[in-house]
Design a protein around this motif. Sequence first.
Motif, PDB file in Angstrom:
ATOM      1  N   CYS A   1      49.401  76.280  27.855  1.00  0.00           N
ATOM      2  CA  CYS A   1      50.752  76.597  27.396  1.00  0.00           C
ATOM      3  C   CYS A   1      51.525  75.299  27.171  1.00  0.00           C
ATOM      4  O   CYS A   1      51.610  74.464  28.077  1.00  0.00           O
ATOM      5  CB  CYS A   1      51.500  77.448  28.423  1.00  0.00           C
ATOM      6  SG  CYS A   1      50.741  79.041  28.775  1.00  0.00           S
ATOM      7  N   LEU A   2      52.072  75.148  25.987  1.00  0.00           N
ATOM      8  CA  LEU A   2      52.908  73.993  25.677  1.00  0.00           C
ATOM      9  C   LEU A   2      54.316  74.478  25.374  1.00  0.00           C
ATOM     10  O   LEU A   2      54.507  75.394  24.566  1.00  0.00           O
ATOM     11  CB  LEU A   2      52.355  73.231  24.463  1.00  0.00           C
ATOM     12  CG  LEU A   2      50.925  72.699  24.567  1.00  0.00           C
ATOM     13  CD1 LEU A   2      50.557  71.937  23.300  1.00  0.00           C
ATOM     14  CD2 LEU A   2      50.755  71.816  25.793  1.00  0.00           C
ATOM     15  N   GLY A   3      55.309  73.887  26.021  1.00  0.00           N
ATOM     16  CA  GLY A   3      56.676  74.321  25.789  1.00  0.00           C
ATOM     17  C   GLY A   3      57.672  73.496  26.565  1.00  0.00           C
ATOM     18  O   GLY A   3      57.337  72.474  27.179  1.00  0.00           O
ATOM     19  N   GLY A   4      58.908  73.943  26.540  1.00  0.00           N
ATOM     20  CA  GLY A   4      59.985  73.247  27.227  1.00  0.00           C
ATOM     21  C   GLY A   4      60.614  74.130  28.278  1.00  0.00           C
ATOM     22  O   GLY A   4      59.953  74.978  28.885  1.00  0.00           O
TER      23      GLY A   4
ATOM     24  N   ARG B   1      62.983  76.390  27.802  1.00  0.00           N
ATOM     25  CA  ARG B   1      63.400  77.719  27.369  1.00  0.00           C
ATOM     26  C   ARG B   1      62.302  78.509  26.654  1.00  0.00           C
ATOM     27  O   ARG B   1      62.319  79.734  26.664  1.00  0.00           O
ATOM     28  CB  ARG B   1      64.621  77.602  26.444  1.00  0.00           C
ATOM     29  CG  ARG B   1      65.812  76.917  27.093  1.00  0.00           C
ATOM     30  CD  ARG B   1      67.006  76.910  26.171  1.00  0.00           C
ATOM     31  NE  ARG B   1      67.444  78.260  25.826  1.00  0.00           N
ATOM     32  CZ  ARG B   1      68.436  78.527  24.975  1.00  0.00           C
ATOM     33  NH1 ARG B   1      69.079  77.532  24.382  1.00  0.00           N
ATOM     34  NH2 ARG B   1      68.769  79.772  24.710  1.00  0.00           N
ATOM     35  N   HIS B   2      61.366  77.815  26.007  1.00  0.00           N
ATOM     36  CA  HIS B   2      60.383  78.535  25.204  1.00  0.00           C
ATOM     37  C   HIS B   2      58.981  77.951  25.394  1.00  0.00           C
ATOM     38  O   HIS B   2      58.826  76.765  25.706  1.00  0.00           O
ATOM     39  CB  HIS B   2      60.742  78.475  23.710  1.00  0.00           C
ATOM     40  CG  HIS B   2      62.030  79.129  23.365  1.00  0.00           C
ATOM     41  ND1 HIS B   2      62.225  80.495  23.381  1.00  0.00           N
ATOM     42  CD2 HIS B   2      63.226  78.584  22.999  1.00  0.00           C
ATOM     43  CE1 HIS B   2      63.468  80.771  23.042  1.00  0.00           C
ATOM     44  NE2 HIS B   2      64.100  79.628  22.802  1.00  0.00           N
ATOM     45  N   THR B   3      57.993  78.793  25.191  1.00  0.00           N
ATOM     46  CA  THR B   3      56.603  78.358  25.067  1.00  0.00           C
ATOM     47  C   THR B   3      56.280  78.315  23.584  1.00  0.00           C
ATOM     48  O   THR B   3      56.424  79.321  22.882  1.00  0.00           O
ATOM     49  CB  THR B   3      55.645  79.328  25.779  1.00  0.00           C
ATOM     50  OG1 THR B   3      55.928  79.324  27.182  1.00  0.00           O
ATOM     51  CG2 THR B   3      54.189  78.923  25.552  1.00  0.00           C
ATOM     52  N   TYR B   4      55.851  77.151  23.101  1.00  0.00           N
ATOM     53  CA  TYR B   4      55.658  76.976  21.666  1.00  0.00           C
ATOM     54  C   TYR B   4      54.195  77.059  21.243  1.00  0.00           C
ATOM     55  O   TYR B   4      53.903  77.234  20.070  1.00  0.00           O
ATOM     56  CB  TYR B   4      56.264  75.636  21.221  1.00  0.00           C
ATOM     57  CG  TYR B   4      57.753  75.580  21.462  1.00  0.00           C
ATOM     58  CD1 TYR B   4      58.634  76.201  20.587  1.00  0.00           C
ATOM     59  CD2 TYR B   4      58.267  74.945  22.588  1.00  0.00           C
ATOM     60  CE1 TYR B   4      60.005  76.176  20.823  1.00  0.00           C
ATOM     61  CE2 TYR B   4      59.633  74.914  22.826  1.00  0.00           C
ATOM     62  CZ  TYR B   4      60.492  75.536  21.941  1.00  0.00           C
ATOM     63  OH  TYR B   4      61.849  75.521  22.179  1.00  0.00           O
ATOM     64  N   LEU B   5      53.315  76.915  22.198  1.00  0.00           N
ATOM     65  CA  LEU B   5      51.895  77.090  21.893  1.00  0.00           C
ATOM     66  C   LEU B   5      51.226  77.758  23.081  1.00  0.00           C
ATOM     67  O   LEU B   5      51.292  77.256  24.205  1.00  0.00           O
ATOM     68  CB  LEU B   5      51.211  75.746  21.606  1.00  0.00           C
ATOM     69  CG  LEU B   5      49.692  75.819  21.364  1.00  0.00           C
ATOM     70  CD1 LEU B   5      49.388  76.632  20.112  1.00  0.00           C
ATOM     71  CD2 LEU B   5      49.093  74.425  21.244  1.00  0.00           C
ATOM     72  N   GLN B   6      50.611  78.893  22.832  1.00  0.00           N
ATOM     73  CA  GLN B   6      49.908  79.638  23.877  1.00  0.00           C
ATOM     74  C   GLN B   6      48.456  79.791  23.439  1.00  0.00           C
ATOM     75  O   GLN B   6      48.176  80.371  22.392  1.00  0.00           O
ATOM     76  CB  GLN B   6      50.528  81.019  24.072  1.00  0.00           C
ATOM     77  CG  GLN B   6      49.797  81.921  25.043  1.00  0.00           C
ATOM     78  CD  GLN B   6      50.113  81.622  26.494  1.00  0.00           C
ATOM     79  OE1 GLN B   6      51.253  81.297  26.825  1.00  0.00           O
ATOM     80  NE2 GLN B   6      49.123  81.716  27.355  1.00  0.00           N
TER      81      GLN B   6
END
Length: 227
Positions: free
Chosen positions: A102-105, A107-112
């Motif tokens: 999981c890549l994200g910050g 507030r959001h996950t941008y790559l799952q």
Amino acid sequence: MFAQPEADALGPGISITPIRQEQLKRKLGDRFRELDVPLEVTWPNGKKEAILFVLEEETDPRRFSTHRLAHYCLDLSELRNTKRVVPVVIFLRGQTLDLSLCLGGERHTYLQFNYLSCSLSKLPWQKYQHSSNIVARLNLPNMHYEQKDKIHVYAQAFRGLKELESDPVLQDKYIDFIDIYAQLSNNELKQYQHHYPNEARQMETFTQRNQNIGLKQGMEQGMQQGM
């Protein structure tokens, strides 16, 4: 067997074609990552968009990298211009806990990224001992079994090879696969020969054929070098 949730939805009449590694290496260049051969599944008359199965076999879970697999799937998706990619990892011994990426910050996950996993050492060998799937039969020694059943596991793997594969070249190749992962001791081999005399004789035929082929190839190479 390895991707049952997806395989059940494929239906009958499909065609499965390996994608050649040479083609991938030529097109991906430095981005090429040599995993097991990807498989392309197509339907008759193109009634569904093709789907790619990316199978990676991992002997040591500690060497497995979710990042590497994700990179490879993204590269393959771009190369084949499709989003229908199913990554599958086959663990021969144990299994990693790293099952997703999981890549994200904040507030959001941008790559799952997720993948299907199959831990052979956890599969009960009895469930597959009479399977008509040659991959399952060859992998019986990699499945879970009690030590007392080891020679029976070996026998069922060999019977599967004999019953499901008629090509002598592939038979010779796959018997080595069974031997490598079964690792029978001398005492276990004697027990096998005692309990399964017919299979033992057939295996001796396989071994003799391999030796004859090796001897012939060696003689041919020697003659060529001497000319």
